[in-house]
Design a protein around this motif. Structure first.
Motif, PDB file in Angstrom:
ATOM      1  N   ARG A 164    -113.716  31.842  67.358  1.00  0.00           N
ATOM      2  CA  ARG A 164    -114.223  32.603  68.500  1.00  0.00           C
ATOM      3  C   ARG A 164    -113.129  33.480  69.104  1.00  0.00           C
ATOM      4  N   ARG A 165    -111.908  32.991  69.123  1.00  0.00           N
ATOM      5  CA  ARG A 165    -110.816  33.786  69.667  1.00  0.00           C
ATOM      6  C   ARG A 165    -110.496  34.976  68.760  1.00  0.00           C
ATOM      7  N   ILE A 166    -110.578  34.753  67.461  1.00  0.00           N
ATOM      8  CA  ILE A 166    -110.385  35.863  66.528  1.00  0.00           C
ATOM      9  C   ILE A 166    -111.483  36.906  66.737  1.00  0.00           C
ATOM     10  N   HIS A 167    -112.723  36.435  66.868  1.00  0.00           N
ATOM     11  CA  HIS A 167    -113.824  37.375  67.064  1.00  0.00           C
ATOM     12  C   HIS A 167    -113.635  38.164  68.352  1.00  0.00           C
ATOM     13  N   SER A 168    -113.135  37.522  69.404  1.00  0.00           N
ATOM     14  CA  SER A 168    -112.938  38.235  70.666  1.00  0.00           C
ATOM     15  C   SER A 168    -111.903  39.345  70.502  1.00  0.00           C
ATOM     16  N   LEU A 169    -110.894  39.110  69.655  1.00  0.00           N
ATOM     17  CA  LEU A 169    -109.911  40.160  69.384  1.00  0.00           C
ATOM     18  C   LEU A 169    -110.531  41.287  68.570  1.00  0.00           C
ATOM     19  N   PHE A 170    -111.376  40.950  67.605  1.00  0.00           N
ATOM     20  CA  PHE A 170    -112.073  41.978  66.842  1.00  0.00           C
ATOM     21  C   PHE A 170    -112.924  42.853  67.767  1.00  0.00           C
ATOM     22  N   MET A 171    -113.514  42.246  68.777  1.00  0.00           N
ATOM     23  CA  MET A 171    -114.415  42.971  69.673  1.00  0.00           C
ATOM     24  C   MET A 171    -113.668  43.894  70.630  1.00  0.00           C
ATOM     25  N   GLN A 172    -112.402  43.607  70.898  1.00  0.00           N
ATOM     26  CA  GLN A 172    -111.656  44.409  71.853  1.00  0.00           C
ATOM     27  C   GLN A 172    -111.431  45.817  71.304  1.00  0.00           C
ATOM     28  N   SER A 173    -111.941  46.804  72.015  1.00  0.00           N
ATOM     29  CA  SER A 173    -111.826  48.189  71.558  1.00  0.00           C
ATOM     30  C   SER A 173    -110.722  48.947  72.280  1.00  0.00           C
ATOM     31  N   GLY A 174    -110.381  48.500  73.502  1.00  0.00           N
ATOM     32  CA  GLY A 174    -109.410  49.234  74.301  1.00  0.00           C
ATOM     33  C   GLY A 174    -109.984  50.496  74.923  1.00  0.00           C
ATOM     34  N   SER A 175    -111.309  50.633  74.848  1.00  0.00           N
ATOM     35  CA  SER A 175    -111.962  51.844  75.366  1.00  0.00           C
ATOM     36  C   SER A 175    -113.212  51.458  76.137  1.00  0.00           C
ATOM     37  N   HIS A 176    -113.317  51.895  77.381  1.00  0.00           N
ATOM     38  CA  HIS A 176    -114.529  51.623  78.160  1.00  0.00           C
ATOM     39  C   HIS A 176    -115.744  52.297  77.529  1.00  0.00           C
ATOM     40  N   THR A 177    -115.539  53.473  76.959  1.00  0.00           N
ATOM     41  CA  THR A 177    -116.648  54.174  76.318  1.00  0.00           C
ATOM     42  C   THR A 177    -117.193  53.374  75.138  1.00  0.00           C
ATOM     43  N   LEU A 178    -116.286  52.873  74.272  1.00  0.00           N
ATOM     44  CA  LEU A 178    -116.723  52.084  73.122  1.00  0.00           C
ATOM     45  C   LEU A 178    -117.369  50.780  73.567  1.00  0.00           C
TER      46      LEU A 178
END
Length: 235
Positions: free
Chosen positions: A101-115
């Protein structure tokens, strides 16, 4: 959580290797998976505490550790490397799932509010089974950031839901280009191969998934059943 692991529970129509472009796409994606090393990269920089286990260093990202000379921050890549090592060596299913789950949360992080906003709208569209809208939104996501791994992964899932296996496979290849250890995409790739009748190649991919995430139950089940099926074909 929606990812290519959904592919393991969905049925698809029969696909034959002679279909235009299909064999070439399978071969190219399989070469990507085969090219992965047996091991996983060691943490090249940063303190050894990052490898201490599910409650250890990676959980401390953004926080200093009292009485220890440990930096407060790790890079995203350092954190992913440490988590994948923990996932490989996890001693219980509960710990492995927490690390996953922690790996998936990192995958989900885009660093962009638009994304992030676009991905929220994608989730709503998928929940409503509006796959056309979901794909339009995901097309925008991957155009805005071609290195955002979850954009490609989610688009591969939607293509699979629409039974467009060629496009799903092409997007899985993009996921693996960005993150070769992406076990949900690899699992989806294995399922596509299996449905296409490429059982030996599918077994190879699922075995590789288990080298990354040994306690992943869906991959364990796939390896067991594929071995039984292949044994039956030759005996």
């Amino acid at each position: 959580m929606l990812s290519c692991l959904l592919l393991l529970s969905l049925g698809i129509g029969q696909v034959v290797a002679s279909e235009d472009g299909w064999a070439a796409k399978v071969t190219q994606a399989l070469q990507t998976a085969r090219g992965l090393p047996d091991g996983h990269p060691k943490l090249s920089t940063g303190p050894e505490v990052a490898l201490e286990g599910p409650a250890g260093g990676p959980a401390q990202i953004g926080r200093s550790i009292p009485d220890r000379d440990v930096p407060a921050h790790y890079t995203r890549q350092e954190l992913l490397d440490a988590l994948f090592l923990e996932l490989r060596d996890a001693d219980s299913l509960r710990n492995a799932q927490a690390i996953s789950r922690r790996i998936h949360s990192l995958f989900m992080q885009s660093g962009s509010h638009t994304l992030d906003l676009l991905m929220m709208r994608v989730g709503t569209a998928i929940d409503n089974k509006d796959y056309g809208l979901a794909l339009d939104l995901l097309d925008a996501v991957v155009r805005l950031d071609p290195d955002y791994v979850e954009g490609w992964n989610r688009r591969a899932t939607v293509h699979f839901m629409k039974e467009d296996l060629g496009r799903s496979l092409a997007d899985i290849e993009q996921v693996l280009r960005i993150e070769p250890r992406h076990f949900p995409a690899l699992s989806g790739f294995g399922m596509i191969l299996r449905q296409a009748g490429e059982d030996e190649k599918a077994l190879e991919v699922f075995q590789h998934v288990l080298s990354i995430y040994p306690l992943l139950e869906n991959a364990q089940d796939a390896v067991t059943s594929l071995r039984e099926e292949l044994w039956g074909q030759y005996h």
